[in-house]
Design a protein around this motif. Structure first.
Motif, PDB file in Angstrom:
ATOM      1  N   ALA A 283       0.834  -1.204   0.000  1.00 30.94           N
ATOM      2  CA  ALA A 283       0.000   0.000   0.000  1.00 30.94           C
ATOM      3  C   ALA A 283       0.873   1.260   0.000  1.00 30.94           C
ATOM      4  N   ASP A 284       1.900   1.283   0.851  1.00 33.29           N
ATOM      5  CA  ASP A 284       2.767   2.458   0.925  1.00 33.29           C
ATOM      6  C   ASP A 284       4.007   2.185   0.095  1.00 33.29           C
ATOM      7  N   ALA A 285       3.991   2.688  -1.134  1.00 34.21           N
ATOM      8  CA  ALA A 285       5.024   2.303  -2.095  1.00 34.21           C
ATOM      9  C   ALA A 285       6.398   2.825  -1.739  1.00 34.21           C
ATOM     10  N   TRP A 286       6.486   3.904  -0.961  1.00 33.00           N
ATOM     11  CA  TRP A 286       7.784   4.533  -0.713  1.00 33.00           C
ATOM     12  C   TRP A 286       8.248   4.307   0.718  1.00 33.00           C
ATOM     13  N   GLY A 287       7.418   3.654   1.518  1.00 39.51           N
ATOM     14  CA  GLY A 287       7.819   3.359   2.884  1.00 39.51           C
ATOM     15  C   GLY A 287       7.734   4.534   3.830  1.00 39.51           C
ATOM     16  N   SER A 288       7.527   5.732   3.287  1.00 42.78           N
ATOM     17  CA  SER A 288       7.470   6.898   4.170  1.00 42.78           C
ATOM     18  C   SER A 288       6.388   7.868   3.717  1.00 42.78           C
TER      19      SER A 288
ATOM     20  N   TRP B 145      -2.224   6.452   0.319  1.00 39.03           N
ATOM     21  CA  TRP B 145      -1.287   5.337   0.474  1.00 39.03           C
ATOM     22  C   TRP B 145      -1.835   4.266   1.417  1.00 39.03           C
ATOM     23  N   LEU B 146      -3.051   4.493   1.904  1.00 46.80           N
ATOM     24  CA  LEU B 146      -3.706   3.498   2.748  1.00 46.80           C
ATOM     25  C   LEU B 146      -4.398   2.436   1.894  1.00 46.80           C
ATOM     26  N   ALA B 147      -4.836   2.831   0.706  1.00 49.94           N
ATOM     27  CA  ALA B 147      -5.518   1.904  -0.199  1.00 49.94           C
ATOM     28  C   ALA B 147      -4.478   0.963  -0.815  1.00 49.94           C
ATOM     29  N   PRO B 148      -4.887  -0.262  -1.169  1.00 48.55           N
ATOM     30  CA  PRO B 148      -3.926  -1.193  -1.779  1.00 48.55           C
ATOM     31  C   PRO B 148      -3.366  -0.640  -3.091  1.00 48.55           C
TER      32      PRO B 148
END
Lengths: 693, 116
Positions: A546-551, A557-560
């Motif tokens: 969901a969070d592609a960048w980790g930050s 960024w909560l959605a899949p």
């Protein structure tokens, strides 16, 4: 109706075989397009993808897919506009000085003046209205509903209609390459050159109707986005928690909604002049040619901020993510966006300081223009303070965002120079001005390229290739520096804009540098295409959670990743400005809902596409004065709209059980991605958690 | 998002539909425009033609706001009304500054002489 020069027939209007240009460059472009078109059609047929294309894309009302299609149209047009730029640069480097050689029938260089004029007109029109605008609208389409926790736009059907009207505008411009001419009067439409007496061909009509039809789409899209942001926010998403990109989308669309009708009026009056023989913008006969410049720039300047504000929003999302720090000065950032939007309405006259208005008028607009520097300065410092003492990571989106910051500095400071009327008396209509506004538009381009890289994994579920992205960035940046620094210089040396032939041989070294710069751009285009290809090929190795960048910090960024068609399985409740950071802090970021509900969704419809097709007929008929086609298309549009209003079956319901099943699959896949360990999806556990602001 | 779970005819915006008000707005607006056209064509015979024209335009706007758009402070229409009020400054800026600029311009260039 005005009588036009040349033959006219009731069936074909002004259209005849003579409309097909006999130019080897255009023939080359035509063969390229036809081959590419045949390849695409062959692939669709061979892979049996027609049904997929129709169901999933052409008739969709899904905001993400519509956004992606907007961006694809924009990228195609960006490429076309780039080729125009390449041709202009090559012409100017070849046609320098009395002894420069001539090819293809041109006295100097390889383009005759009339063709060169069409190229710069097409370049400007395409880059601003059919590349930057659609890509920005597309990104807003994709991101805004996700950021505010909505399932779709407020009016999904209207959204699709806006897309197809934009596509019609782009199609008309592309048609003008192979059938007839394009306008030779600049992208602004210099009056009275656009009047029928001075531009008797179809070029100006192509330009006018392409913009007119697509701007209807942009206006509808603006109303839609405003309604979405005001009415569709998830519970808890108060104005104080609205992500900054959504704030800039709101300010930008208020600008669009209030200014695009002015463009419609200006072009409409020009249309009356060209089709009915009125005299709004003629020189003499009661007309006032400066009224057109006034009306055009009254739209044109707000349009400048229409394209720059979303770019500011993108930078404001990317920089905190890769500085791993909350955005510095959220409230001032919002205030600055609205201040820029507000002031955008009272600066338009700085586009024609030298027209002859008095010192008081020029001073007023000069000061108003300089005032824009204050909120823009606030933004620049906010970004700088966000980066300051952050844990900066220089992944590609961050590189683009910081590149945009530098462009803004150069463009902004030269803008301050141009805000002074006396400076304009030296450099008005010089390439110094061209270099200035290109540096400003580079802020938009850098912002867009950063945003496309940043949000790409959200839409497609995998990241773009990093090393190739970096090469793309550096070649592009070297190109930008090598084209525009010499352009500023030659502008100061007195080189005026729109020249197909340079009389001053002293300018030659600068032209060579610019040609080299455009060569770097060409290499950067190669790296971009290669980046897309390699990323697509290796997509399974680059899948993300969901969070592609980790930050990442905001709600989208909560959605899949990729986002399912309904966005959020359960409408999220928002607790903080940086919701994802808050949830991460509470340990809630990976929690699955315990209870699912039925989701009502809008049904696909082919009506917007059909209306778009009729609008293309309308535009084409108006350009070539084929009245039966114009009348039939116009009536067909009205009948289609009326018929659609009787369709009651516009929604369907996704059952709670179905939602649960999809979500389970998505979670399972996300878990597999995490196990595979490739390209950190989700949260990096080694990174210390931070508190929400 | 469009959720067609209610009868569209029950929407408060749709309930505002009023045939008589529409016809009245149409008739009054047409009459005002015809009068304005007549004033524009025979400007010399009427005192202060610009004032008369501006007055007719203002009256037409007012009639359309009241009868056609039915703007008021009800919960249904308040958004539209506020949007309209917020657009007034833009109108003042656009028209006012343009008039100021053209006034200044006409005194300094040959544009006015071209107009005849």
């Amino acid at each position: 109706m005005v009588n036009v020069q040349g033959p006219w027939s009731p069936i074909f209007g002004r259209l005849s075989l003579g409309a097909i240009p006999d130019n080897p460059i255009i023939a080359g472009a035509f063969i390229f397009s036809v081959v590419l078109g045949i390849l695409v059609l062959a692939y669709l047929t061979y892979a049996d993808r027609w049904g997929y294309l129709w169901r999933e894309w052409l008739t969709t009302v899904d905001h993400k897919k519509i956004g992606v299609m907007y961006i694809i149209i924009g990228l195609v047009m960006l490429f076309r506009g780039f080729i125009d730029a390449l041709m202009m640069r090559t012409q100017q480097v070849l046609a320098d000085g009395a002894h420069s050689p001539g090819f293809l029938g041109a006295a100097h260089g390889y383009l005759v003046p009339y063709h060169f004029d069409q190229i710069y007109s097409a370049h400007g029109t395409i880059m601003i209205l059919f590349a930057a605008t659609p890509i920005l609208v597309g990104l807003m389409n994709v991101v805004v509903p996700l950021q505010i926790g909505a399932r779709d736009m407020a009016f999904p059907y209207l959204n699709a209609l806006g897309l197809w009207l934009t596509a019609v505008g782009a199609a008309l411009i592309m048609l003008s390459l192979f059938l007839g001419d394009f306008s030779h009067a600049g992208w602004v439409g210099l009056t009275p050159l656009t009047e029928l007496a001075y531009s008797p061909g179809v070029g100006t009509d192509y330009w006018m109707w392409a913009i007119q039809i697509s701007s209807v789409g942009t206006t509808l899209g603006a109303a839609n986005l405003i309604a979405t942001i005001i009415k569709m926010r998830a519970p808890g998403m108060t104005w104080g928690r609205l992500p900054i990109f959504t704030w800039t989308a709101l300010s930008t669309n208020i600008i669009a909604l209030t200014s695009f009708p002015l463009l419609g009026v200006a072009l409409g009056l020009l249309g009356l002049d060209r089709y009915f023989g009125t005299h709004f913008f003629t020189a003499g006969m009661g007309g006032n040619l400066m009224l057109y410049s006034d009306l055009f720039w009254m739209w044109g300047h707000p349009e400048v901020y229409f394209v720059i504000l979303p770019a500011f929003g993108m930078m404001s999302e990317i920089i905190p993510t890769f500085s791993e720090k909350p955005l510095f000065g959220y409230v001032t950032m919002v205030a600055a966006s609205f201040a820029i939007a507000g002031v955008s309405w009272s600066v338009w006259l700085h586009h024609f300081f030298t027209m002859g208005a008095g010192p008081r008028v020029n001073t007023f607009f000069s000061i108003a223009t300089m005032v824009v520097g204050i909120p823009t300065g606030v933004k620049v410092f906010n970004w700088a303070f966000t980066i300051y003492r952050g844990r900066s990571r220089f992944e590609t989106p961050m590189m683009w965002a910081i590149g945009a910051l530098f462009m803004l500095l150069v463009g902004g400071l030269t803008g301050m120079m141009l805000a002074m009327p006396p400076v304009n008396y030296s450099v008005h209509n010089s390439v110094f001005v061209v270099a200035h506004f290109h540096t400003m538009l580079m802020v938009v381009v850098y912002g867009i390229l950063g945003a496309v890289t940043y949000w790409f994994p959200k839409v497609f579920g995998f990241r773009l290739n990093e090393p190739l992205g970096k090469r793309f960035f550096w070649t592009f940046t070297i190109g930008t520096i090598m084209v525009f620094i010499p352009m500023y210089t030659s502008g100061f040396m007195g080189m005026t804009r729109r020249l197909d032939y340079l009389t001053n041989p002293a300018l030659f070294p600068f032209e060579v540098a610019e040609e080299l710069g455009i060569g770097f751009y060409l290499v950067s285009v190669y790296y971009f295409v290669r980046q897309l290809y390699v990323s697509l090929r290796d997509r399974n190795a680059n899948r993300v959670g969901a969070d592609a960048w980790g930050s990442a910090r905001t709600l989208e960024w909560l959605a899949p990743s990729p986002v399912p068609f309904y966005n959020f399985a359960v409408t999220p409740r928002v607790h903080a400005r940086d919701e994802l950071v808050w949830r991460r802090g509470q340990g809630l970021d990976g929690v699955a809902p315990t209870h699912y509900e039925d989701i009502p969704m809008p049904r696909n419809t082919s009506v917007p596409l059909v209306i778009g097709a009729f609008a293309l007929g309308l535009g084409f008929g108006l350009v070539w004065r084929i009245w039966w086609l114009t009348d039939a298309s116009f009536i067909a549009i009205i009948l289609t709209v009326i018929a659609r209003s009787f369709v009651r079956d516009t929604d369907y319901v996704v059952k709670a059980g179905e939602v649960e099943r999809i979500e389970k699959n998505l979670r399972q896949r996300a878990a597999e991605v995490a196990r595979a360990g490739a390209a950190a999806g989700g949260i990096d556990v080694l990174r210390p958690r931070e508190s929400s602001p | 998002m469009a959720q067609d779970t209610h009868d569209p005819l029950q929407h408060p915006e749709v309930r505002l539909v009023n045939g008589r008000a529409y016809v009245a707005a149409f008739v009054v607006a047409t009459a005002l425009m015809t009068a304005a056209l007549a004033v524009a064509m025979h400007g010399g015979e009427i005192p202060h033609p610009m004032l008369v024209l501006s007055g007719a335009a203002a009256l037409a706007v007012a009639v359309q706001i009241m009868f056609l758009l039915q703007l008021d402070f009800s919960s249904t229409q308040i958004w539209t009304t506020v949007s309209f009020v917020l657009a007034v400054p833009l109108f003042v800026i656009a028209v006012g500054l343009s008039m100021w600029m053209f006034h200044s311009l006409d005194a300094r260039t040959m544009l006015m002489s071209l107009m005849h």
